[in-house]
Design an enzyme around this catalytic site. Structure first.
Site, PDB file in Angstrom:
ATOM      1  N   CYS A  96     -16.645  -3.622  -4.192  1.00  0.00           N
ATOM      2  CA  CYS A  96     -15.962  -5.016  -3.922  1.00  0.00           C
ATOM      3  C   CYS A  96     -16.334  -5.472  -2.788  1.00  0.00           C
ATOM      4  O   CYS A  96     -17.288  -5.370  -2.158  1.00  0.00           O
ATOM      5  CB  CYS A  96     -14.396  -4.619  -3.900  1.00  0.00           C
ATOM      6  SG  CYS A  96     -13.816  -4.090  -2.313  1.00  0.00           S
TER       7      CYS A  96
ATOM      8  N   ASN B  49       0.698  -1.286  -0.056  1.00  0.00           N
ATOM      9  CA  ASN B  49      -0.059  -0.028   0.127  1.00  0.00           C
ATOM     10  C   ASN B  49       0.898   1.258   0.057  1.00  0.00           C
ATOM     11  O   ASN B  49       0.517   2.355  -0.087  1.00  0.00           O
ATOM     12  CB  ASN B  49      -1.091   0.041   1.153  1.00  0.00           C
ATOM     13  CG  ASN B  49      -2.103  -1.147   0.930  1.00  0.00           C
ATOM     14  OD1 ASN B  49      -2.254  -1.640  -0.312  1.00  0.00           O
ATOM     15  ND2 ASN B  49      -2.795  -1.309   1.933  1.00  0.00           N
TER      16      ASN B  49
ATOM     17  N   ARG C   8      -2.397 -11.392  -4.257  1.00  0.00           N
ATOM     18  CA  ARG C   8      -2.566  -9.891  -4.756  1.00  0.00           C
ATOM     19  C   ARG C   8      -1.674  -9.125  -3.720  1.00  0.00           C
ATOM     20  O   ARG C   8      -1.157  -7.947  -4.038  1.00  0.00           O
ATOM     21  CB  ARG C   8      -3.973  -9.183  -4.530  1.00  0.00           C
ATOM     22  CG  ARG C   8      -5.067  -9.861  -5.456  1.00  0.00           C
ATOM     23  CD  ARG C   8      -6.237  -9.197  -5.366  1.00  0.00           C
ATOM     24  NE  ARG C   8      -6.089  -7.606  -5.604  1.00  0.00           N
ATOM     25  CZ  ARG C   8      -7.107  -6.830  -5.307  1.00  0.00           C
ATOM     26  NH1 ARG C   8      -8.300  -7.316  -5.194  1.00  0.00           N
ATOM     27  NH2 ARG C   8      -6.984  -5.599  -5.692  1.00  0.00           N
TER      28      ARG C   8
HETATM   29  C1  EPZ Z   1      -6.675   1.815   1.601  1.00  0.00           C
HETATM   30  O1  EPZ Z   1      -7.858   1.691   0.648  1.00  0.00           O
HETATM   31  C2  EPZ Z   1      -5.977   0.691   1.413  1.00  0.00           C
HETATM   32  N1  EPZ Z   1      -5.757   0.224  -0.032  1.00  0.00           N
HETATM   33  C3  EPZ Z   1      -7.136  -0.583   1.991  1.00  0.00           C
HETATM   34  O2  EPZ Z   1      -6.167  -1.754   2.202  1.00  0.00           O
HETATM   35  C4  EPZ Z   1      -7.184  -0.174   3.355  1.00  0.00           C
HETATM   36  O3  EPZ Z   1      -8.064  -1.307   3.752  1.00  0.00           O
HETATM   37  C5  EPZ Z   1      -8.085   1.292   3.352  1.00  0.00           C
HETATM   38  O4  EPZ Z   1      -6.854   2.190   2.945  1.00  0.00           O
HETATM   39  C6  EPZ Z   1      -8.256   1.564   4.934  1.00  0.00           C
HETATM   40  O5  EPZ Z   1      -7.101   1.534   5.665  1.00  0.00           O
HETATM   41  C7  EPZ Z   1      -4.374   0.961  -0.558  1.00  0.00           C
HETATM   42  O6  EPZ Z   1      -3.812   1.713   0.264  1.00  0.00           O
HETATM   43  C8  EPZ Z   1      -4.185   0.501  -1.816  1.00  0.00           C
HETATM   44  P1  EPZ Z   1     -10.225   4.476   2.122  1.00  0.00           P
HETATM   45  P2  EPZ Z   1      -8.654   3.148   0.320  1.00  0.00           P
HETATM   46  O7  EPZ Z   1     -10.419   5.509   1.034  1.00  0.00           O
HETATM   47  O8  EPZ Z   1      -7.783   4.205  -0.018  1.00  0.00           O
HETATM   48  C9  EPZ Z   1     -14.994   5.312   2.175  1.00  0.00           C
HETATM   49  C10 EPZ Z   1      -5.744  -4.024   1.494  1.00  0.00           C
HETATM   50  O9  EPZ Z   1      -6.131  -5.132   2.110  1.00  0.00           O
HETATM   51  N2  EPZ Z   1     -14.577   6.294   1.185  1.00  0.00           N
HETATM   52  O10 EPZ Z   1      -9.385   4.870   3.106  1.00  0.00           O
HETATM   53  O11 EPZ Z   1      -9.463   2.651  -1.043  1.00  0.00           O
HETATM   54  C11 EPZ Z   1     -14.633   4.057   1.679  1.00  0.00           C
HETATM   55  O12 EPZ Z   1     -15.705   3.326   1.005  1.00  0.00           O
HETATM   56  C12 EPZ Z   1      -6.649  -3.035   1.188  1.00  0.00           C
HETATM   57  O13 EPZ Z   1      -4.691  -4.040   1.538  1.00  0.00           O
HETATM   58  C13 EPZ Z   1     -15.641   7.117   0.592  1.00  0.00           C
HETATM   59  O14 EPZ Z   1     -16.768   7.188   1.105  1.00  0.00           O
HETATM   60  O15 EPZ Z   1      -9.711   2.911   1.636  1.00  0.00           O
HETATM   61  C14 EPZ Z   1     -14.289   3.381   3.065  1.00  0.00           C
HETATM   62  O16 EPZ Z   1     -15.589   3.170   3.663  1.00  0.00           O
HETATM   63  C15 EPZ Z   1      -8.029  -3.205   1.305  1.00  0.00           C
HETATM   64  N3  EPZ Z   1     -15.462   8.190  -0.431  1.00  0.00           N
HETATM   65  C16 EPZ Z   1     -13.638   4.512   3.734  1.00  0.00           C
HETATM   66  O17 EPZ Z   1     -13.970   5.797   3.358  1.00  0.00           O
HETATM   67  C17 EPZ Z   1     -14.177   8.004  -1.058  1.00  0.00           C
HETATM   68  O18 EPZ Z   1     -13.771   8.892  -1.886  1.00  0.00           O
HETATM   69  C18 EPZ Z   1     -11.983   4.353   3.930  1.00  0.00           C
HETATM   70  O19 EPZ Z   1     -11.759   4.052   2.662  1.00  0.00           O
HETATM   71  C19 EPZ Z   1     -13.126   7.492  -0.611  1.00  0.00           C
HETATM   72  C20 EPZ Z   1     -13.440   6.657   0.666  1.00  0.00           C
END
Ligand code: EPZ
Length: 418
Positions: free
Chosen positions: A116, A23, A398
């Site tokens: 997802c 990440n 992955r």
């Molecule tokens: C990052 O995902 C990580 N992936 C995820 O790891 C990790 O679970 C997540 O952060 C939380 O720590 C990478 O860094 C590539 P978020 P990300 O945006 O950035 C909501 C793994 O297993 N949200 O922080 O996609 C979202 O739906 C993966 O390695 C919105 O509503 O997560 C979630 O509920 C899985 N609108 C929350 O915020 C947005 O525009 C946090 O998501 C963006 C997010």
């Protein structure tokens, strides 16, 4: 499709080296699009998501050379500022190219990721932030089209919801915007800080990364850099829990110990012995029966949602009732049913899972649903009596580099069956 065949019921003991962080590597690869000069990234983990991102960069116009322990990316010209559905559907982190392409090429066409296994996961914060920076956004045919042909302009952006890749995406875009951008309620994850360290080496002006307020003063252009990625705290946490769940003793080396405070605290509360032989080494030793301890996932520096499934598996072996509460993703308990197939006692109640233990787990056929859920099934299988067959391990490939070889270093009996 590969499967894992695991013979469990034996304490794991040994030392396991930690790879670079997936990440952190993903946004770092996307950041290379911001400059026409070569960017060299070291300690990039050899996992499937990284290969997907490298393929995307090549499609966009980058020259990508993968060496034994480094990746060199050179994007003299962005020939196609697009992230196609075929790639984005396999890895939603592809949306990390949206900000860099809009900033560098003045336009970007990125497929919307869609939902997802663990949740809806919209990217509205990424899109809203880019609009604040002056991009004109259109959505059609499942794609986001960003027009920034007149450039991007610094702005104050307050995230409604803390988002890791949202913070990274807009921080990258703001490096080439004119004027100052302030990101408020930003993510504080170590991966965000590591990305900022890379961007600063490329010539960006960034302050406050790692805190919830990040200031970026835009510059005309960025240069190349040579950067080593931080270690993978989630991989390290997974192996430390492997020691605990099997009643063993594992030492992880080259580990970002300072990024694991929340996990270390929890493991100690269960009664485990957690020691730190040196700055980048952490050891977990079983210390008699574990106590059940409640846990709630939070944004960093709270307990990582990416370790929730592994922790739930651990609590099936602890004495008492543990309540595991998931606050980041709305559907991240898919592993609970599969753990129940192995004999775990878990009751789901909305965003809470009530885990009663200890339960004798027995080997069974189970199916992986997402990256971290599959890690929790591997851990449960290592603790279970008899043989477990885990289907769809492509999920685990992955984000874990050769996990079966690493666990075998600690005595695990785990075989990949093609
Ligand atoms: C990052 O995902 C990580 N992936 C995820 O790891 C990790 O679970 C997540 O952060 C939380 O720590 C990478 O860094 C590539 P978020 P990300 O945006 O950035 C909501 C793994 O297993 N949200 O922080 O996609 C979202 O739906 C993966 O390695 C919105 O509503 O997560 C979630 O509920 C899985 N609108 C929350 O915020 C947005 O525009 C946090 O998501 C963006 C997010």
């Amino acid at each position: 499709m590969d499967k894992f065949v695991i013979k469990g019921g034996r304490p794991l003991t040994g030392a396991i080296p930690i790879s670079g962080s997936k990440n952190s590597a993903l946004p770092a690869l996307a950041a290379a699009l911001l400059t026409s000069e070569p960017v060299i990234l070291r300690r990039i983990p050899k996992v499937r998501d990284i290969r997907t991102m490298q393929r995307l960069l090549v499609d966009i116009g980058s020259k990508v050379d993968v060496g034994p322990d480094s990746v060199r990316i050179e994007t003299t010209e962005v020939t196609s500022p697009e992230a196609p559905y075929e790639l984005v559907k396999t890895m939603r982190a592809s949306s990390l190219v949206l900000g860099p392409l809009a900033a560098r090429a003045g336009r970007a066409r990125v497929s919307l990721p869609g939902g997802c296994a663990i949740g809806a996961r919209p990217i509205d914060q990424h899109i809203g932030g880019l609009e604040h920076l002056g991009a004109k956004i259109r959505q059609s045919h499942g794609y986001i089209e960003a027009d920034a042909s007149e450039g991007l302009f610094g702005a104050k952006i307050h995230f409604d919801r803390i988002t890791v890749t949202g913070t990274e995406d807009l921080m990258m875009a703001a490096t080439l915007a004119s004027g100052e951008t302030v990101l408020e309620h930003a993510a504080r994850e170590p991966e965000v800080k590591d990305l900022a360290d890379l961007l600063i080496k490329m010539g960006a002006k960034i302050e406050g990364a790692g805190t919830s307020t990040i200031r970026i003063e835009g510059v005309k252009q960025l240069g190349g850099a040579d950067h080593t990625i931080i270690g993978d705290r989630i991989e390290a946490g997974t192996f430390l829990i492997a020691a605990a769940i099997t009643g063993g003793d594992i030492t992880v080396t080259e580990c970002p110990v300072e990024h694991l405070d929340a996990l270390i605290l929890k493991l100690r509360q269960t009664g485990l012995a957690v020691t730190q032989p040196d700055g980048t080494t952490l050891r977990v030793q079983s210390n008699g029966p574990m106590r059940s301890v409640d846990m709630t996932t939070e944004e960093y520096p709270g307990f990582a949602t990416d370790l929730q499934a592994q922790y739930m598996a651990l609590m099936t072996q602890a004495e008492g009732i543990a309540i595991v509460t998931e606050t980041i993703f709305e559907n991240r308990f898919m592993h609970a049913q599969e753990l129940a197939r192995m004999g775990a006692n878990i009751r789901l109640d909305g965003s809470r899972a009530i885990v009663a233990g200890p339960r004798d787990l027995t080997g069974a056929g189970v199916i992986a649903s997402d990256l971290r859920a599959s890690a929790s099934l591997v851990l449960a299988a290592l603790a279970a009596r008899g043989e477990t067959v885990i289907d769809r391990v492509y999920h685990i490939d992955r984000g874990y580099e050769k996990i079966e070889e690493k666990l075998a270093l600690a005595g695990a009996r785990i075989e990949r069956v093609e």
